[in-house]
Motif scaffolding. Structure first.
Motif, short mmCIF file in Angstrom:
data_model
loop_
_atom_site.label_atom_id
_atom_site.label_comp_id
_atom_site.label_asym_id
_atom_site.label_seq_id
_atom_site.Cartn_x
_atom_site.Cartn_y
_atom_site.Cartn_z
N GLU A 43 0.82 -1.22 0.00
CA GLU A 43 0.00 0.00 0.00
C GLU A 43 0.85 1.26 0.00
OE1 GLU A 43 -2.79 -0.20 3.20
OE2 GLU A 43 -3.77 -1.97 2.38
N ASN A 44 2.08 1.15 0.53
CA ASN A 44 3.00 2.29 0.59
C ASN A 44 3.84 2.40 -0.68
OD1 ASN A 44 4.65 0.09 0.86
ND2 ASN A 44 5.40 0.62 2.90
N SER A 45 3.57 1.57 -1.69
CA SER A 45 4.27 1.52 -2.98
C SER A 45 5.69 0.98 -2.89
CB SER A 45 4.29 2.89 -3.68
OG SER A 45 2.98 3.28 -4.01
N LEU A 46 6.11 0.53 -1.71
CA LEU A 46 7.44 -0.07 -1.58
C LEU A 46 7.37 -1.55 -1.95
CD1 LEU A 46 8.63 1.55 1.77
CD2 LEU A 46 9.18 2.24 -0.59
N ARG A 69 -7.90 -7.56 0.71
CA ARG A 69 -7.11 -8.55 1.46
C ARG A 69 -5.88 -8.98 0.66
NH1 ARG A 69 -12.30 -10.60 2.67
NH2 ARG A 69 -12.13 -12.11 0.97
N GLY A 70 -4.80 -9.18 1.37
CA GLY A 70 -3.62 -9.81 0.79
C GLY A 70 -2.70 -8.87 0.05
N ILE A 71 -2.10 -9.40 -0.99
CA ILE A 71 -1.08 -8.70 -1.76
C ILE A 71 -1.74 -7.60 -2.59
CG2 ILE A 71 0.67 -9.02 -3.53
CD1 ILE A 71 0.86 -11.97 -2.46
N CYS A 72 -1.19 -6.41 -2.52
CA CYS A 72 -1.82 -5.26 -3.18
C CYS A 72 -1.61 -5.24 -4.68
CB CYS A 72 -1.29 -3.96 -2.59
SG CYS A 72 -1.86 -3.70 -0.91
#
Length: 174
Positions: free
Chosen positions: A61-64, A142-145
């Motif tokens: 979610e933080n783009s990292l 949920r899960g991987i973005c």
């Protein structure tokens, strides 16, 4: 003479059937990656799903970037929690692994992974069995973005792309 030949032929046929198809596979599983287990030395590819590869990176979610393949494997291992896994073999894949539908205490592991956003429904094989679970996971966040579909990631790496580049853009090969 004919009976001996028939018996030898039958034994040859039976010997060529993979052990995994003789009985259902059950026991303590080792998690190899997000969609592959090992039970009693038999590699088992979970049917109908595709999880990120171990070397694959995803964006949170933080783009990292983070190792989402490792997250899928670790979360699956934590869910199994050393409980017995039961697998119903379906076929063999191109690498000789048994492809199976597996469960823990009646919970389908493929469905659990997709429902929790850790793997994708692979409609080429599942015919959409887990499509609704995937849509529910996406809708609920949920899960991987954010990640490249594992099948596109593998194709990019096979074509000579670097894992870090293929993780963001499956067309990033030379």
């Amino acid at each position: 003479m004919i009976r001996t030949a028939i018996a030898a032929f039958a034994a040859l046929i039976l010997a060529s059937i993979p052990e995994a198809f003789a009985d259902d596979l059950a026991g303590r599983a080792s998690v190899i990656d997000g969609d592959t287990l090992e039970i009693h030395g038999t590699r088992i590819r979970l049917w109908g799903i595709d999880a990120p590869e171990s070397s694959q990176l995803c964006r949170g979610e933080n783009s990292l970037q983070y190792r989402c393949g490792a997250k899928a494997a670790n979360d699956l291992d934590a869910f199994i929690a050393r409980r017995p896994v039961n697998c119903l073999p379906i076929t063999l894949d191109q690498y000789g692994r048994t492809v199976a539908s597996c469960s823990v205490e009646g919970v389908d592991l493929g469905q659990w992974l997709v429902r929790n956003g850790l793997a994708l429904d692979w409609p080429q094989y599942s015919k959409g069995k887990y499509d609704r679970d995937q849509r529910d996971a996406d809708h609920a966040g949920r899960g991987i973005c954010s990640y490249v579909e594992p099948w596109l990631y593998r194709a990019c790496v096979r074509a000579g792309g670097r894992p870090i580049d293929c993780s963001d853009d499956a067309n990033a090969h030379p």
